[in-house]
Design an enzyme around this catalytic site. Structure first.
Site, PDB file in Angstrom:
ATOM      1  N   HIS A 185     -66.404 -20.159 -27.893  1.00  0.00           N
ATOM      2  CA  HIS A 185     -65.659 -21.193 -28.626  1.00  0.00           C
ATOM      3  C   HIS A 185     -64.779 -22.027 -27.706  1.00  0.00           C
ATOM      4  CE1 HIS A 185     -62.203 -18.261 -29.219  1.00  0.00           C
ATOM      5  NE2 HIS A 185     -61.499 -19.361 -29.201  1.00  0.00           N
ATOM      6  N   ASP A 232     -68.860 -13.767 -28.274  1.00  0.00           N
ATOM      7  CA  ASP A 232     -68.118 -14.999 -27.997  1.00  0.00           C
ATOM      8  C   ASP A 232     -67.862 -15.210 -26.498  1.00  0.00           C
ATOM      9  OD1 ASP A 232     -66.576 -17.257 -28.242  1.00  0.00           O
ATOM     10  OD2 ASP A 232     -65.234 -16.450 -29.764  1.00  0.00           O
ATOM     11  N   SER A 270     -57.585 -16.877 -25.711  1.00  0.00           N
ATOM     12  CA  SER A 270     -59.026 -16.801 -25.849  1.00  0.00           C
ATOM     13  C   SER A 270     -59.692 -16.933 -24.490  1.00  0.00           C
ATOM     14  CB  SER A 270     -59.540 -17.887 -26.777  1.00  0.00           C
ATOM     15  OG  SER A 270     -59.440 -17.439 -28.083  1.00  0.00           O
TER      16      SER A 270
HETATM   17  N1  ARG Z   1     -59.876 -17.367 -34.455  1.00  0.00           N
HETATM   18  C1  ARG Z   1     -60.188 -17.662 -33.088  1.00  0.00           C
HETATM   19  C2  ARG Z   1     -59.099 -18.564 -32.478  1.00  0.00           C
HETATM   20  O1  ARG Z   1     -58.113 -18.825 -33.081  1.00  0.00           O
HETATM   21  C3  ARG Z   1     -61.560 -18.223 -32.931  1.00  0.00           C
HETATM   22  C4  ARG Z   1     -61.736 -19.616 -33.437  1.00  0.00           C
HETATM   23  C5  ARG Z   1     -63.096 -20.196 -33.267  1.00  0.00           C
HETATM   24  N2  ARG Z   1     -64.096 -19.642 -34.173  1.00  0.00           N
HETATM   25  C6  ARG Z   1     -64.302 -20.031 -35.449  1.00  0.00           C
HETATM   26  N3  ARG Z   1     -65.167 -19.390 -36.161  1.00  0.00           N
HETATM   27  N4  ARG Z   1     -63.655 -21.027 -36.024  1.00  0.00           N
HETATM   28  O2  ARG Z   1     -59.229 -19.448 -31.736  1.00  0.00           O
HETATM   29  N1  ASP Z   2     -58.813 -17.350 -31.092  1.00  0.00           N
HETATM   30  C1  ASP Z   2     -57.576 -17.634 -30.377  1.00  0.00           C
HETATM   31  C2  ASP Z   2     -57.815 -18.581 -29.200  1.00  0.00           C
HETATM   32  O1  ASP Z   2     -58.709 -19.384 -29.224  1.00  0.00           O
HETATM   33  C3  ASP Z   2     -56.907 -16.383 -29.960  1.00  0.00           C
HETATM   34  C4  ASP Z   2     -55.955 -15.888 -30.983  1.00  0.00           C
HETATM   35  O2  ASP Z   2     -55.342 -16.693 -31.687  1.00  0.00           O
HETATM   36  O3  ASP Z   2     -55.785 -14.667 -31.040  1.00  0.00           O
HETATM   37  O4  ASP Z   2     -57.046 -18.653 -28.269  1.00  0.00           O
END
Ligand code: ARG
Ligand code: ASP
Length: 726
Positions: free
Chosen positions: A87, A223, A644
């Site tokens: 991502h 990921d 991330s």
């Molecule tokens: N929750 C993670 C973060 O805050 C991954 C976000 C990307 N993935 C998604 N399915 N939207 O960045």
């Molecule tokens: N998914 C988040 C990021 O892209 C990480 C988190 O918020 O724990 O940095």
């Protein structure tokens, strides 16, 4: 949640907390030895603080980068090979994808260096040295200065520090405030701007589970993506060029495929973006129960409308995919945050902490007692403005009609030809026939929710009037707003063809502008000035409150809030007591990926190769001791957005995974970390290697890496092994 239920769950979570190791904190690498090393070793760490951060010899920090603007990456080979999340690489991967060669869809592996893909606007930044510069930054700053003179003085000092900093000519300097502006740190950095895409799994693997699984455990997402840093012949930063050569790092992470067990030490080393751990109780209460809910409410509406349309139509799905994903990401996080704060009694915990503070000698000083009173008073004042600010920000970003209003208003008010062109382009892009009817559907509900949930004193006259005029039916309002020539390219062009006076007048009379200019003006006149002023006051009080907290508890180790600088978070692999009777074990496996598989599905499809290798149990050396293919795991590391892609390393400083998410239940770690429910999620490095090697057929990349299996392990703390490489 009713009161009885919330008391029960508070009691339950508090009892769970006692048995767990606290692992709160995102620590400045410079002070690990002094503040953290002993605790890290007691949690199982076998290397020294100096192996993590040193200016005298190579250390883990030499293999960690800020990736793009807001992710982390790590170097895993002597030839600059870099890992980060899928991502984090997403937009780059998408930019190389075409209908004929859809690498997002199919995955991609460069067969040799000449096939690696150049990215004009991607860079990575290494931290070469960290220095505290508090004294210099605050020279000549006195307590009696007003805020403005104080800020000017500090800015001037910082410029001077920057200009005289000892650095090589290819290095850059960053200076940032820490501990609510009480301390300042300088970072000497090296930024490389030739970063090429080496490979990635198909999006079905890299984003497996998509929005449904996002923030959720059990998780099964692969990921990750792979890049390579290039440098000039002297190993220095250089603009992308054919002449560049692979970067030779001072350190790269050896990779351990020995696996993990519950209780194992873990370190996540990266660039957490933003947290707020030292706020007073009302701030938490407002976020949990007032500000998050209006933002979530607005997003509920947009996501529901977009989602329905996306399910009904493939083109719509494509058009909205990215927007849906990013809107849903924070939407889900905020819900978890509110829930977690309420479940763990975050507000009461803060109140108890404040009572403890007020009971200390420092807290008893009248000026410090007053400090908390003042903060409470400012938060009380802030609340209606905060709600108005949040709900209207959501309106302006979720509604294309609102965006169209802003774009045309800017075309009309701007003097700069380039800007005018840009705003015009934005305006045209919003007239897309594929999205306008969908936007209209969302508008009807967004406007209704906005009026009902913004504090009533902020609803503009003009909005009430148009609503009444339309028989209190937002559908009719929408007819009026959208069935107007301004919603066509010809209409906009005709408007812009008129002289300055008449085009302003005509635009102002369009229902679109009647509606949204009244909202905008209300914000500018009534909300933003107070909102900014109160926040400035709060920041000033928080600076003093932060200093007072540190003085009141001299034995407590404090960590500064995240600010996108390099931090170490340590903890242990650990499951989570999710609810009564439900314990999350800390690891998932490929069998779980296959269980979720739905052929052709938007979120749970899988490449044939994964199915085939699973069928044959062909996991090679990546299987665990029971012959299973590990996929993701969780631990107690305190992380946030920006972490991330961060390396997750074991007790020996060897790479065991890539951080990519947190458990939804514990996203309140940004405001109030609680070891009972806060967990970060990592993709297991064995899954990453299996996907590169067996699924992707790019095993040659592994030849560059140092992969550790078996006993060899314990004897080679990282940082020492690759010492003095250059
Ligand atoms: N929750 C993670 C973060 O805050 C991954 C976000 C990307 N993935 C998604 N399915 N939207 O960045
Ligand atoms: N998914 C988040 C990021 O892209 C990480 C988190 O918020 O724990 O940095």
């Amino acid at each position: 949640m009713n009161i009885r239920k919330s008391i029960l769950s508070i009691a339950f979570f508090m009892s769970a907390a006692i048995t767990l190791t606290a692992a709160e904190g995102m620590w400045i690498p410079l002070f690990l030895k002094k503040l953290n090393e002993a605790e890290m070793k007691s949690l199982g760490m076998k290397i020294d603080a100096e192996d993590i951060y040193s200016v005298n010899r190579s250390s883990l920090k030499d293999a960690v980068v800020l990736f793009g603007g807001g992710c982390t990456g790590e170097v895993v080979s002597p030839e600059g090979l870099l890992l980060t999340n899928h991502h984090c690489g997403y937009s780059v991967i998408a930019s190389h994808s075409t209908m004929e060669n859809n690498i997002l869809q199919n995955g991609f592996w460069a067969k040799n260096k000449s096939e690696e893909l150049i990215n004009p606007s991607l860079s990575v930044t290494f931290i070469k040295r960290i220095e505290e510069v508090t004294d210099a930054a605050l020279t000549g700053v006195t307590d009696d200065m007003d805020l403005k003179s104080r800020n000017e003085k500090i800015a001037q000092n910082i410029r001077a520090i920057r200009d005289t900093a000892r650095r090589e000519e290819w290095q850059n300097v960053e200076i940032k405030p820490f501990f609510k502006d009480n301390r300042y740190f300088m970072f000497i950095r090296e930024t490389y701007s030739d970063v090429r895409l080496v490979g990635c799994p198909p999006v079905s693997v890299g984003k497996y589970g998509s929005e449904t699984d996002n923030w959720v455990w059990p998780r099964h997402t692969g990921d990750f993506s792979v890049f390579r840093i290039y440098a000039d012949k002297n190993n220095r930063p250089a603009a992308p060029s054919e002449d560049n050569v692979p970067y030779r790092p001072d350190h790269f992470f050896p990779i351990s495929i020995n696996g993990i067990e519950e209780g194992d030490f873990t370190l996540v080393f990266g660039f957490p973006g933003r947290t707020d751990e030292y706020l007073p109780a009302p701030a938490l209460e407002q976020t949990a129960n007032h500000r998050n809910p209006v933002k979530v409410g607005m997003r509920d509406i947009a996501l529901k409308v977009w989602g329905e349309e996306m399910r009904a139509n493939d083109t719509t799905k494509l058009v909205y995919a990215n927007r849906y994903s990013s809107v849903a990401n924070a939407w889900k996080k905020w819900q978890g945050e509110s829930l977690g704060l309420n479940r763990t009694g975050g507000y009461d915990k803060k109140k108890r902490y404040e009572a403890d503070f007020l009971a200390t000698e420092v807290g008893k000083r009248p000026e410090n007692t007053q400090l908390l009173n003042d903060l409470y008073a400012q938060y009380e004042k802030l609340l209606p403005y905060g709600i108005a600010y949040d709900i209207t920000s959501e309106f302006s970003s979720l509604s294309d009609a609102y965006k169209l209003y802003s774009a045309i208003a800017r075309v009309l008010s701007s003097k700069d030809a380039n800007q005018i062109e840009r705003y015009k382009k934005t305006a045209y892009s919003l007239l897309d026939a594929r999205t306008l009817p969908i936007d209209r559907r969302a508008f009807v509900k967004l406007a209704d929710f906005w009026v009902k949930n913004i504090p009533s004193q902020f609803v503009p006259e003009a909005v009430s009037a148009i609503y009444k005029e339309c028989g209190e039916d937002w559908n009719k309002v929408a007819d009026k707003v959208y069935n107007h020539p301004i919603f066509t390219k010809e209409g906009i062009d005709a408007l812009l063809a008129k002289d300055a006076e008449s085009r302003k007048k005509e635009f102002a009379e369009s229902p679109l502008a009647v509606l949204f200019s009244s909202v905008n003006n209300m914000m500018i006149d009534k909300v933003v000035p107070v909102y900014n002023e109160v926040n400035t006051q709060i920041a000033f009080l928080m600076k003093r409150y932060m200093a007072a907290q540190m003085e009141a508890f001299p034995d407590k180790a404090f960590f500064p809030d995240a600010n996108l600088t390099l931090r170490a978070s340590y903890g242990q692999v650990k499951g989570m007591q999710a609810r009564d009777g439900i314990y999350y074990i800390p690891q998932t496996f490929l069998d779980g990926v296959i269980e979720k598989y739905i052929p052709g599905d938007f979120e749970y499809d899988l490449p044939a190769k994964v199915l085939e290798l699973h069928e044959k149990k062909d996991y090679g050396r990546y299987a665990d001791s029971k012959g299973r293919m590990p996929v993701c795991f969780i631990a107690t590391n305190h992380t946030t957005g920006g972490n991330s892609g961060s390396p997750a390393v074991n007790a020996y400083g060897q790479l065991i995974g890539l951080n990519f998410d947190r458990l939804w239940e514990g996203t309140m770690s940004d405001l109030n970390y609680d070891a009972s429910i806060c967990r970060n999620i990592m993709v297991d490095i064995r899954y990453v290697l299996w996907l590169i090697d067996k699924v992707g057929g790019a095993g040659y990349l592994l030849d560059e890496m140092t992969i550790i299996q078996g006993d060899e392990n314990a004897s080679k703390p990282a940082g020492k092994k690759d010492k003095k490489r250059k």
